[in-house]
Design a protein around this motif. Structure first.
Motif, short mmCIF file in Angstrom:
data_model
loop_
_atom_site.label_atom_id
_atom_site.label_comp_id
_atom_site.label_asym_id
_atom_site.label_seq_id
_atom_site.Cartn_x
_atom_site.Cartn_y
_atom_site.Cartn_z
N CYS A 129 0.87 -1.17 0.00
CA CYS A 129 0.00 0.00 0.00
C CYS A 129 0.90 1.21 0.00
CB CYS A 129 -0.93 0.01 1.20
SG CYS A 129 -0.12 -0.03 2.78
N HIS B 71 -0.71 7.52 1.68
CA HIS B 71 -1.73 8.49 1.28
C HIS B 71 -1.01 9.80 0.99
CE1 HIS B 71 -4.83 5.83 2.77
NE2 HIS B 71 -4.10 5.65 3.84
N ARG C 239 -6.78 -1.41 13.74
CA ARG C 239 -6.98 -0.01 13.35
C ARG C 239 -6.99 0.94 14.55
NH1 ARG C 239 -12.18 -0.91 9.66
NH2 ARG C 239 -12.61 -2.20 11.47
N ASP D 107 -4.27 3.14 13.96
CA ASP D 107 -4.29 3.97 12.75
C ASP D 107 -5.73 4.13 12.25
OD1 ASP D 107 -3.23 5.43 10.60
OD2 ASP D 107 -3.13 3.64 9.32
N PRO D 108 -6.57 4.78 13.07
CA PRO D 108 -7.98 4.88 12.70
C PRO D 108 -8.20 5.80 11.49
CG PRO D 108 -7.54 6.15 14.70
CD PRO D 108 -6.27 5.43 14.35
N GLU D 109 -9.31 5.60 10.81
CA GLU D 109 -9.65 6.47 9.67
C GLU D 109 -10.28 7.74 10.21
OE1 GLU D 109 -8.84 6.25 6.51
OE2 GLU D 109 -7.77 4.39 6.97
N ASP E 60 -8.87 11.97 11.61
CA ASP E 60 -7.79 12.93 11.42
C ASP E 60 -6.47 12.29 11.90
OD1 ASP E 60 -5.97 14.96 11.54
OD2 ASP E 60 -7.35 16.41 12.47
N LYS E 61 -5.61 11.96 10.94
CA LYS E 61 -4.42 11.18 11.28
C LYS E 61 -3.48 11.93 12.21
CE LYS E 61 -5.21 7.65 8.40
NZ LYS E 61 -5.36 6.25 8.80
N SER F 282 -3.63 9.06 14.84
CA SER F 282 -2.92 7.89 14.33
C SER F 282 -1.56 7.74 14.99
CB SER F 282 -2.74 7.98 12.82
OG SER F 282 -1.90 6.92 12.39
N GLU G 91 1.06 6.93 12.20
CA GLU G 91 1.63 8.07 11.45
C GLU G 91 2.59 8.88 12.32
OE1 GLU G 91 -0.34 10.09 8.45
OE2 GLU G 91 -0.63 8.13 7.52
N TYR H 13 -17.45 6.82 15.77
CA TYR H 13 -16.56 6.07 14.87
C TYR H 13 -16.08 4.80 15.58
CZ TYR H 13 -12.25 4.61 12.60
OH TYR H 13 -11.28 3.84 12.02
N HIS I 133 -16.79 0.95 14.46
CA HIS I 133 -15.68 0.11 14.02
C HIS I 133 -15.21 -0.85 15.11
CE1 HIS I 133 -15.69 3.38 11.12
NE2 HIS I 133 -15.12 2.55 10.30
#
Ligand SMILES: *[C@@H]1O[C@H](CO)[C@@H](O)[C@H](O)[C@H]1NC(C)=O
Ligand SMILES: *[C@@H]1O[C@H](CO)[C@@H](O)[C@H](O)[C@H]1NC(C)=O
Ligand SMILES: *[C@@H]1O[C@H](CO)[C@@H](O)[C@H](O)[C@H]1NC(C)=O
Ligand SMILES: *[C@@H]1O[C@H](CO)[C@@H](O)[C@H](O)[C@H]1NC(C)=O
Length: 384
Positions: A16, A19, A118, A121-123, A125-126, A130, A133, A285, A289
């Motif tokens: 991957c 981003h 996750r 590293d959640p989806e 605001d990184k 995260s 990150e 969220y 999740h």
């Protein structure tokens, strides 16, 4: 389940690309076959058929007269050898090919109950939420995975997944990472660090307790070993578990009735968040999740029985001040340091932090990023 005080009671490869918006990184996903032998507990409970059974189980579990038969530690174990497939992600900083001569540290992260990998590293605001990150931005590499039974890892019965087999899996994963497998093309890491959250911290502690030289650093978040305030029954009550497959058959019909999940958004909030230090959209969220946990894990969360007395690396315990599950909602006043300081007498460095303005799921609170900095600053200061 007994709040044992430390006081001595006891590959398929997918690439991957980064981003565009995030930090530069190179990540590889792996499906890793792991063969383990573990001394599993047997549980004196009947399989649940409905939530009436779960409700009654909860009464027994939390009763002041709970029969000692619930102390899984006293049950005879059976030694089980099995091969499981574990789904993991390895990320290193940058896009350029790795410099083989460079020193580098891999953080091996294990998530807790109710989450999958996750959590790191959640989806969202990184920059705010995260850990992955953040760690990459600080030049750390990270290996994070779904526990057995969770996310994309192999499914098992919720009456099978438990602390001993999860510890054995973590230990094997660490050995594989140290030998330079499953770290992209970077080769053998110079240093490795165990990072856990909650049950993932319990697994990290026990893995290091069984093998004091396993890694160079230990970071336990959402965790304490202070038997006076560790509050597993508070957790069980707050989360109000239900049979996951019956709650959301669309998502979880494949899980057996040993997989439980919180009743609703508000029970998740009660267990994991502290107002006003979180954003409601983040709590939603997290609830959307969430991933069910095994009843076998629930009743062995405190079955840590081995402590790393001879560990000479660096150890950090970082827990939200208002952690309901490990501090009965107040980690101040020496709660985190006692009695675990007696374990870490040979460490290069040992530190505890009751982290302000956060509950149990500290990565999902508004100040998560400053807790990430505490972790990497600690590691860097200790040469990791
Ligand atoms: C628990 O139950 C077992 C079997 O029913 C009994 O023999 C034992 O005395 C009980 N222990 C306690 C502490 O109540
Ligand atoms: C990360 O490594 C790069 C390349 O060696 C270096 O330029 C940068 O300053 C490092 N960043 C941190 C936060 O250490
Ligand atoms: C720690 O190391 C010493 C030797 O330095 C050894 O005698 C002792 O058994 C070890 N303790 C544990 C708990 O492994
Ligand atoms: C838990 O922490 C408190 C505060 O430091 C301490 O008084 C107590 O003895 C600790 N409990 C255990 C089991 O060590």
């Amino acid at each position: 389940m007994k709040a044992t005080s430390v006081a001595w009671a006891v590959s398929a490869v997918l690439f991957c690309t980064a981003h565009a918006a995030g930090v530069p990184k190179t990540c590889t996903d792996y499906d890793i076959p792991v063969t383990i032998t573990s001394p599993n507990f047997g549980f004196p409970i009947n399989r649940f058929k409905t939530d009436f059974d779960v409700a009654d189980f909860l009464d027994t579990l939390t009763s002041r007269n709970k029969n000692v038969s619930f102390s899984v530690i006293t049950l005879p174990g059976t030694t089980v050898t099995k091969t499981y497939t574990i789904s993991a992600t390895f990320c290193r900083p940058g896009h350029a090919p790795p410099d083989p001569a460079e020193d580098y540290t891999v953080i091996i992260a294990t998530h807790g109950l109710n989450f999958d990998r996750r959590y790191w590293d959640p989806e969202l605001d990184k920059k705010k939420y995260s850990f992955v990150e953040w760690a990459l931005s600080q030049n750390y590499s990270i290996f994070y995975y779904d526990r057995l039974g969770v996310g994309k890892s192999e499914q098992v019965s919720g009456y099978v997944a438990q602390l001993p087999n999860q510890v054995a899996i973590l230990t094997e994963l660490v050995k594989l990472v140290k030998s330079g497998i499953y770290v992209g093309k970077t080769g053998k890491p110079t240093h490795t660090v165990l990072l856990g959250h909650s049950f993932g911290s319990a697994l990290s502690m026990q893995a290091l307790g069984l093998n004091h030289n396993l890694v160079d650093g230990l970071v336990l978040t959402g965790f304490s070993s202070n038997g006076t305030y560790v509050n597993p029954f508070g957790f069980a009550t707050a989360i109000a578990p239900r049979i996951a497959a019956q709650q959301q058959p669309g998502k979880w019909r494949q899980l057996d009735t040993g997989y439980l999940t919180g009743a609703d958004l508000f029970t998740s909030v009660a267990a994991f968040f502290k107002a006003p230090y979180y954003d409601v959209t983040v709590a939603r969220y997290a609830d959307d999740h969430k991933f069910p946990f095994a009843v076998g894990e629930l009743i062995t969360t405190n079955a840590v029985s081995k402590y790393p007395f001879n560990f000479t690396g660096a150890a950090l315990i970082l827990t939200g001040k208002y952690d309901l599950i490990y501090c009965t909602s107040d980690c101040d006043g020496g709660v985190l340091v006692n009695p675990i300081k007696d374990v870490f007498t040979r460490t290069r460095s040992f530190k505890t932090v009751s982290f302000p303005k956060a509950g149990h799921a500290l990565n999902l609170h508004l100040n998560a990023a400053s807790s990430f900095k505490v972790i990497t600053d600690f590691l860097r200061k200790n040469g990791l």
